[in-house]
Design an enzyme around this catalytic site. Structure first.
Site, short mmCIF file in Angstrom:
data_model
loop_
_atom_site.label_atom_id
_atom_site.label_comp_id
_atom_site.label_asym_id
_atom_site.label_seq_id
_atom_site.Cartn_x
_atom_site.Cartn_y
_atom_site.Cartn_z
N ASP A 69 0.69 -1.34 0.08
CA ASP A 69 -0.29 0.18 0.00
C ASP A 69 0.69 1.33 -0.18
O ASP A 69 2.02 1.30 0.25
CB ASP A 69 -0.89 0.10 1.46
N ASP A 138 -7.41 -3.08 14.29
CA ASP A 138 -9.00 -3.25 13.85
C ASP A 138 -9.11 -4.36 13.07
O ASP A 138 -10.00 -4.68 12.21
CB ASP A 138 -9.51 -1.99 13.13
N HIS A 140 -7.28 -5.18 10.07
CA HIS A 140 -7.06 -4.91 8.79
C HIS A 140 -5.74 -5.61 8.08
O HIS A 140 -4.88 -5.67 8.99
CB HIS A 140 -7.02 -3.52 8.39
N GLU A 145 -9.75 -1.96 5.66
CA GLU A 145 -10.29 -1.65 6.64
C GLU A 145 -11.36 -2.75 6.75
O GLU A 145 -11.90 -3.61 5.88
CB GLU A 145 -10.81 -0.33 6.78
P1 PGA Z 1 1.98 -1.75 12.52
O1 PGA Z 1 0.99 -1.58 11.46
O2 PGA Z 1 2.95 -2.57 12.24
O3 PGA Z 1 2.68 -0.45 12.49
O4 PGA Z 1 1.33 -2.03 13.65
C1 PGA Z 1 0.23 -2.81 11.22
C2 PGA Z 1 -0.94 -2.66 10.34
O5 PGA Z 1 -1.64 -1.42 10.33
O6 PGA Z 1 -1.17 -3.16 9.14
#
Ligand code: PGA
Length: 267
Positions: A69, A138, A140, A145
């Site tokens: 992304d 959450d 994702h 999302e």
């Molecule tokens: P993080 O993000 O590794 O910074 O916790 C993971 C994500 O949002 O997929």
């Protein structure tokens, strides 16, 4: 689904890095196509992969990468763009051919065309051998999302307030500075990979792991799509298992007991 539980973040990084390096080496110099995440979680794994590379244990000369992304509208050279993140934390330190690096362009004049052509590029590369991912609090995977379609493809997505708040730590704590849109591979894009490995560390991911491992297959927790993948694996630390039933954690610790030491992964 396999679940590999490590004592701490370092264990996750060492285990995942050796696993990925072994997969690359398994191609005997042939092309290996990998999907890659950004975020805090994979940083240690990238460090371990760099160490393995510097120790002569793995080469990325024939590795093709596709990042998951990118924020929409953030200048490519912005310190928080995912392009900057990937070069700084990984690509600058390994023997990757820059032409083999694929990143979504968050400033493409036509975002929809950019997303469609990304899917075409993945297909032209022969599909993704291994998609490495993180997980949001959450649930994702990439920026898919809650309530994203489980068959979604690369597209533009709005970020939830929870994700914007979580990511504001990279923008001086100012939620107003966090882009509200991102280009992201879809759940379907990730699930099309021949293998999917999701990293999760810390208590902040415990609730998501509970839903993804013990809950139903559901677009509410999009990473639960992993439940239907023939080669899906979660590599997590002990803290991330705190919302799992004791029996679930014990089950995975027992069934994987001979595989938990990263040294058991031959390179
Ligand atoms: P993080 O993000 O590794 O910074 O916790 C993971 C994500 O949002 O997929």
């Amino acid at each position: 689904m396999r679940v590999i539980i490590q004592p701490d973040t370092q264990g996750v990084a060492r285990w995942a890095a050796r696993y990925i390096a072994a997969r690359i080496n398994g191609k005997n110099g042939g092309r290996f196509v990998i999907g890659l995440p950004t975020g805090s979680t994979p940083v240690e794994t990238y460090k371990e992969l760099i160490k393995l590379h510097k120790a002569g244990k793995v080469s990325f000369a024939n590795v093709v990468t596709f990042n998951m992304d990118e924020y929409a509208g953030l200048p490519a050279d912005h310190p928080q763009s995912y392009r900057t993140f990937m070069w700084r934390n990984f690509f600058d330190h390994i023997d990757i051919n820059p032409q083999n690096v694929n990143l979504l362009d968050g400033n493409a004049p036509d975002a929809e065309t950019e997303c469609t052509s990304y899917e075409e590029k993945i297909a032209a590369a022969g599909g993704i051998d291994l998609f490495l991912g993180g997980i949001g609090s959450d649930g994702h995977v990439a920026f898919n999302e809650p309530f994203s379609s489980m068959t979604s493809r690369t597209r533009v997505k709005s970020l939830t307030a929870e994700t914007i708040a979580a990511n504001s730590r990279f923008f001086g704590g100012d939620v107003a500075k966090v882009p509200k849109l991102a280009l992201t591979v879809g759940v379907g894009t990730v699930m099309d990979a021949r293998e999917v490995v999701i990293l999760a560390t810390g208590h902040g991911k415990a609730r998501a792991l509970h839903h993804v491992i013990e809950g139903a297959y559901s677009h509410v927790w999009t990473a639960s799509a992993l439940q239907t993948h023939p080669r899906g694996m979660i590599v997590c630390d002990d803290a991330a298992t705190y919302e799992l039933r004791v029996g679930t954690a014990r089950y995975f610790l027992d069934i994987e007991k001979d595989n938990l030491d990263p040294a058991t992964i031959a390179l």
